[in-house]
Scaffold this motif. Sequence first.
Motif, PDB file in Angstrom:
ATOM      1  N   VAL A   1      -5.224  -3.233  45.921  1.00  5.19           N
ATOM      2  CA  VAL A   1      -4.081  -4.048  46.331  1.00  5.19           C
ATOM      3  C   VAL A   1      -4.098  -5.313  45.486  1.00  5.19           C
ATOM      4  O   VAL A   1      -5.097  -6.051  45.491  1.00  5.19           O
ATOM      5  N   LEU A   2      -3.012  -5.566  44.760  1.00  5.61           N
ATOM      6  CA  LEU A   2      -2.904  -6.780  43.951  1.00  5.61           C
ATOM      7  C   LEU A   2      -2.412  -7.907  44.852  1.00  5.61           C
ATOM      8  O   LEU A   2      -1.286  -7.863  45.343  1.00  5.61           O
ATOM      9  N   VAL A   3      -3.269  -8.903  45.096  1.00  7.50           N
ATOM     10  CA  VAL A   3      -2.897  -9.984  46.018  1.00  7.50           C
ATOM     11  C   VAL A   3      -2.314 -11.195  45.307  1.00  7.50           C
ATOM     12  O   VAL A   3      -1.601 -11.983  45.930  1.00  7.50           O
ATOM     13  N   SER A   4      -2.599 -11.363  44.021  1.00  8.94           N
ATOM     14  CA  SER A   4      -1.932 -12.436  43.269  1.00  8.94           C
ATOM     15  C   SER A   4      -1.958 -12.096  41.789  1.00  8.94           C
ATOM     16  O   SER A   4      -2.782 -11.313  41.316  1.00  8.94           O
TER      17      SER A   4
ATOM     18  N   LYS B   1       2.732  -5.641  40.538  1.00  7.01           N
ATOM     19  CA  LYS B   1       3.120  -6.991  40.941  1.00  7.01           C
ATOM     20  C   LYS B   1       2.473  -7.274  42.296  1.00  7.01           C
ATOM     21  O   LYS B   1       1.903  -6.378  42.925  1.00  7.01           O
ATOM     22  N   GLN B   2       2.572  -8.523  42.720  1.00  6.90           N
ATOM     23  CA  GLN B   2       1.918  -8.938  43.959  1.00  6.90           C
ATOM     24  C   GLN B   2       2.242  -7.991  45.112  1.00  6.90           C
ATOM     25  O   GLN B   2       3.380  -7.623  45.331  1.00  6.90           O
ATOM     26  N   TRP B   3       1.208  -7.592  45.837  1.00  7.49           N
ATOM     27  CA  TRP B   3       1.217  -6.733  47.024  1.00  7.49           C
ATOM     28  C   TRP B   3       1.443  -5.260  46.731  1.00  7.49           C
ATOM     29  O   TRP B   3       1.536  -4.459  47.649  1.00  7.49           O
TER      30      TRP B   3
ATOM     31  N   GLU C   1      -6.134  -4.242  33.719  1.00  8.21           N
ATOM     32  CA  GLU C   1      -5.928  -5.358  32.801  1.00  8.21           C
ATOM     33  C   GLU C   1      -5.074  -6.402  33.519  1.00  8.21           C
ATOM     34  O   GLU C   1      -4.013  -6.083  34.064  1.00  8.21           O
ATOM     35  N   ALA C   2      -5.538  -7.658  33.524  1.00  7.32           N
ATOM     36  CA  ALA C   2      -4.795  -8.745  34.155  1.00  7.32           C
ATOM     37  C   ALA C   2      -3.618  -9.171  33.293  1.00  7.32           C
ATOM     38  O   ALA C   2      -3.659  -9.057  32.064  1.00  7.32           O
TER      39      ALA C   2
ATOM     40  N   ILE D   1      -7.942  -6.658  45.888  1.00  7.48           N
ATOM     41  CA  ILE D   1      -8.861  -6.166  46.895  1.00  7.48           C
ATOM     42  C   ILE D   1      -8.910  -4.653  46.689  1.00  7.48           C
ATOM     43  O   ILE D   1      -7.871  -3.999  46.590  1.00  7.48           O
ATOM     44  N   ALA D   2     -10.125  -4.115  46.590  1.00  5.92           N
ATOM     45  CA  ALA D   2     -10.297  -2.668  46.421  1.00  5.92           C
ATOM     46  C   ALA D   2     -10.997  -2.109  47.647  1.00  5.92           C
ATOM     47  O   ALA D   2     -11.969  -2.698  48.133  1.00  5.92           O
TER      48      ALA D   2
END
Length: 130
Positions: free
Chosen positions: A66-69, A84-86, A100-101, A109-110
């Motif tokens: 989950v991409l949180v930011s 993208k976020q969330w 990759e950021a 969060i994994a």
Amino acid sequence: MAVYTKVNLKEVEDQAERFGLSPNIEFRMGRVPLELENSGVSYQRLAPNFRIPWGHTHNQQEEVFVLVSGTARMKLNDEVVDLKQWDAVRIPKETMRGIEAGPDGAELIAFGAPNTGPGDANLEQGWWSD
């Protein structure tokens, strides 16, 4: 006896420091501190535009990221997916993956299940190259 375990993931030991991956990666694993029996969870922060230098699969564990930011891209086998976020991505155990950021970095969060402990991941250095 408590019927729960509470841990602040940002206060768990940063494993990236132990393995010389700082400051580009911050990696905090909550499985042991949370006393998880059937799953795992980790917090990951990647520096802007940093690509983890390996891909990996698992022998048993399915993961959800989950991409949180920030923003990120994931390479899943031969496909690159923008996040993208969330956004949440479920990844089967046999799918090779890399992260990759984006330009502002990324916090993820994994979650993984089942709880396999160390040794379930199969790493391939340099897997995602352009």
